[in-house]
Design a protein around this motif. Structure first.
Motif, PDB file in Angstrom:
ATOM      1  N   MET A   1       3.163 -40.690  30.207  1.00  0.00           N
ATOM      2  CA  MET A   1       3.380 -41.571  29.068  1.00  0.00           C
ATOM      3  C   MET A   1       4.661 -41.172  28.344  1.00  0.00           C
ATOM      4  SD  MET A   1       0.772 -42.392  25.928  1.00  0.00           S
ATOM      5  CE  MET A   1      -0.427 -43.133  27.025  1.00  0.00           C
ATOM      6  N   LYS A   2       5.505 -42.153  28.053  1.00  0.00           N
ATOM      7  CA  LYS A   2       6.778 -41.898  27.373  1.00  0.00           C
ATOM      8  C   LYS A   2       6.832 -42.660  26.045  1.00  0.00           C
ATOM      9  CE  LYS A   2       8.425 -39.651  30.995  1.00  0.00           C
ATOM     10  NZ  LYS A   2       9.620 -40.083  31.724  1.00  0.00           N
ATOM     11  N   LEU A   3       7.354 -42.001  25.018  1.00  0.00           N
ATOM     12  CA  LEU A   3       7.559 -42.681  23.745  1.00  0.00           C
ATOM     13  C   LEU A   3       8.705 -43.663  23.895  1.00  0.00           C
ATOM     14  CD1 LEU A   3       7.248 -39.815  21.094  1.00  0.00           C
ATOM     15  CD2 LEU A   3       5.455 -41.191  22.155  1.00  0.00           C
ATOM     16  N   ASP A   4       8.531 -44.836  23.308  1.00  0.00           N
ATOM     17  CA  ASP A   4       9.552 -45.878  23.359  1.00  0.00           C
ATOM     18  C   ASP A   4      10.143 -46.089  21.963  1.00  0.00           C
ATOM     19  OD1 ASP A   4      11.108 -48.023  24.164  1.00  0.00           O
ATOM     20  OD2 ASP A   4       9.489 -49.468  23.866  1.00  0.00           O
ATOM     21  N   LYS A   5       9.418 -46.761  21.125  1.00  0.00           N
ATOM     22  CA  LYS A   5       9.888 -46.993  19.760  1.00  0.00           C
ATOM     23  C   LYS A   5       9.262 -45.972  18.821  1.00  0.00           C
ATOM     24  CE  LYS A   5      10.403 -50.584  16.230  1.00  0.00           C
ATOM     25  NZ  LYS A   5      10.124 -51.994  15.862  1.00  0.00           N
ATOM     26  N   LEU A   6      10.062 -45.416  17.945  1.00  0.00           N
ATOM     27  CA  LEU A   6       9.593 -44.426  16.974  1.00  0.00           C
ATOM     28  C   LEU A   6       9.973 -44.867  15.562  1.00  0.00           C
ATOM     29  CD1 LEU A   6       8.474 -41.566  16.252  1.00  0.00           C
ATOM     30  CD2 LEU A   6      10.795 -40.711  16.580  1.00  0.00           C
ATOM     31  N   GLN A   7       8.989 -44.823  14.661  1.00  0.00           N
ATOM     32  CA  GLN A   7       9.231 -45.148  13.261  1.00  0.00           C
ATOM     33  C   GLN A   7       8.680 -44.027  12.382  1.00  0.00           C
ATOM     34  OE1 GLN A   7       7.348 -49.175  13.361  1.00  0.00           O
ATOM     35  NE2 GLN A   7       9.270 -49.873  12.446  1.00  0.00           N
ATOM     36  N   ILE A   8       9.475 -43.599  11.423  1.00  0.00           N
ATOM     37  CA  ILE A   8       9.068 -42.543  10.494  1.00  0.00           C
ATOM     38  C   ILE A   8       9.368 -43.014   9.079  1.00  0.00           C
ATOM     39  CG2 ILE A   8       9.362 -40.119   9.825  1.00  0.00           C
ATOM     40  CD1 ILE A   8      10.523 -39.619  12.643  1.00  0.00           C
ATOM     41  N   LYS A   9       8.387 -42.925   8.190  1.00  0.00           N
ATOM     42  CA  LYS A   9       8.589 -43.354   6.810  1.00  0.00           C
ATOM     43  C   LYS A   9       8.114 -42.276   5.839  1.00  0.00           C
ATOM     44  CE  LYS A   9       8.359 -48.379   7.426  1.00  0.00           C
ATOM     45  NZ  LYS A   9       7.721 -49.636   6.973  1.00  0.00           N
ATOM     46  N   ASN A  10       8.935 -42.000   4.832  1.00  0.00           N
ATOM     47  CA  ASN A  10       8.598 -41.097   3.726  1.00  0.00           C
ATOM     48  C   ASN A  10       8.225 -39.696   4.194  1.00  0.00           C
ATOM     49  OD1 ASN A  10       8.937 -43.372   2.046  1.00  0.00           O
ATOM     50  ND2 ASN A  10       6.769 -43.908   2.229  1.00  0.00           N
ATOM     51  N   PHE A  11       8.987 -39.203   5.165  1.00  0.00           N
ATOM     52  CA  PHE A  11       8.740 -37.880   5.740  1.00  0.00           C
ATOM     53  C   PHE A  11       9.928 -36.974   5.399  1.00  0.00           C
ATOM     54  CE2 PHE A  11       8.255 -34.551   8.819  1.00  0.00           C
ATOM     55  CZ  PHE A  11       6.900 -34.496   9.112  1.00  0.00           C
TER      56      PHE A  11
END
Length: 362
Positions: A1-11
């Motif tokens: 399994m490979k990560l495709d889209k990554l979203q990070i908020k308020n980190f």
């Protein structure tokens, strides 16, 4: 399994980040404090529901925000896209999202995403408490052996109840149910750990260390947490009076350890800090290799500040070996010169990080 889209908020210093990851190699370049390690820390939450830099979740939430969110979608060959996310709030609550289904159990998320990390503190695996070395073995079993997680949960529940009964000085007949359950699952856990180490990991570790630390030979052994020649049930019974006096069970797989020696002494007493990191690198690489051999899963490997931890030749060997296991790599460095050999890698993306903002190099 490979990560495709990554979203990070308020980190930490990342307000709102969104990027498309490469399936093989992702480089994050930036000065200290730019936020590149925070990206790896956020990814770490997807695999462990905790940070590798602090024990307090509120410390990673951006100033004056109610909580943070880390979200990813994945690409799996011949399967539909999957979506995973985790949120942590200031009240310490945790919400896990798996393909739209919400859960409060972090292990549900971790089972989908086998994530490993190598940082400047990775030598703690050898310098720290035995529980870190138990986790080393258990991480592999968690992802490879389907029954392990249930055995581990039942054992820990039994241990908790048995310790509580010990503290209350309950008579022996009141202990029998939890005692029998603990001994049954404890024997299974220990046998799985020993088999994993002796039949699989040890060979892989030693093969890796021939490249990483060729000047040393190592003896690796598993101490199961109770005396040789006895069953766990016999050892629990033998120590019961003493353990009831102190209010906790002193024998069992929760007391196990992985022992590594060289030149007749514990490895951490002989090796330098740099050599200890190389030993850990060989051990972690063995985890990835075994996972790749035994399952269809590919590991997601986070390498934080790798330029400061390994010399150039060792970095090259480490990353090249990881590449052969279909591992998706996320690597941070201050300068691309620390990873000069990667210029020849065509299958990669390079990101520049500054003040929590990320720009992809075109």
């Amino acid at each position: 399994m490979k990560l495709d889209k990554l979203q990070i908020k308020n980190f930490r210093n990342i307000d709102d980040l969104s990027l498309i990851a490469h399936g093989n190699l992702n480089l994050f370049l930036g000065e200290n404090g730019s936020g590149k390690s925070s990206i790896l820390e956020a990814l770490h939450y997807l695999g462990y529901a905790r940070s590798f830099r602090t024990h307090k979740h509120k410390n990673v939430i951006s100033h004056e925000k109610a909580g943070f969110t880390v979200f990813c979608s994945t690409v799996v060959e011949n399967e539909k896209q999957q979506k995973f996310g985790i949120s942590r709030l200031m009240d310490d609550s945790c919400i896990v999202n798996i393909n739209g289904q919400k859960s409060k159990r972090a292990t549900d998320l971790a089972s989908h995403l086998p994530i490993q990390i190598f940082t400047p503190q990775s030598s703690d695996l050898l310098l720290g408490a035995p529980k870190l070395r138990r986790r080393y073995l258990d991480w592999v079993l968690f992802h490879v052996e389907q029954s392990f997680n249930l055995d581990f949960q039942v054992f820990n529940k039994s241990l908790k109840h048995l310790n509580s009964l010990y503290k209350k000085h309950q008579p022996d007949q009141n202990l029998s149910y939890w005692n029998d359950l603990l001994c049954e699952r404890g024997e299974t856990i220990s046998a799985n750990r020993e088999c994993l180490l002796n039949d699989h990991l040890m060979q892989l570790i030693n093969a890796n260390l021939k490249d990483f630390l060729p000047e040393f030979s190592f003896e690796i052994s598993y101490y199961r947490g109770w005396e040789k020649g006895s069953t766990l049930a016999e050892s629990v019974l033998k120590n019961r009076l003493r353990d009831q006096k102190y209010g906790f069970l002193s024998v069992g797989p929760h007391k196990a350890d992985l022992r590594i020696k060289t030149q007749g002494a514990n490895a951490h007493e002989i090796l330098s800090r740099g050599q200890l990191r190389m030993l850990v690198a060989g051990m972690q690489l063995a985890q990835t290799q075994y996972l790749h051999q035994q399952t269809s899963k590919s590991s997601i490997f986070l390498l934080d500040d790798v330029g400061a931890e390994l010399d150039e030749e060792k970095r090259k060997v480490f990353i090249s070996r990881l590449n052969t296991t279909d591992t998706q790599l996320f690597v941070t460095a201050i300068d691309i010169k620390q990873l000069d050999f990667l210029k020849n890698y065509n299958d990669k993306k390079v990101f520049h990080v500054e003040h929590g903002q990320v720009k992809e190099e075109i």
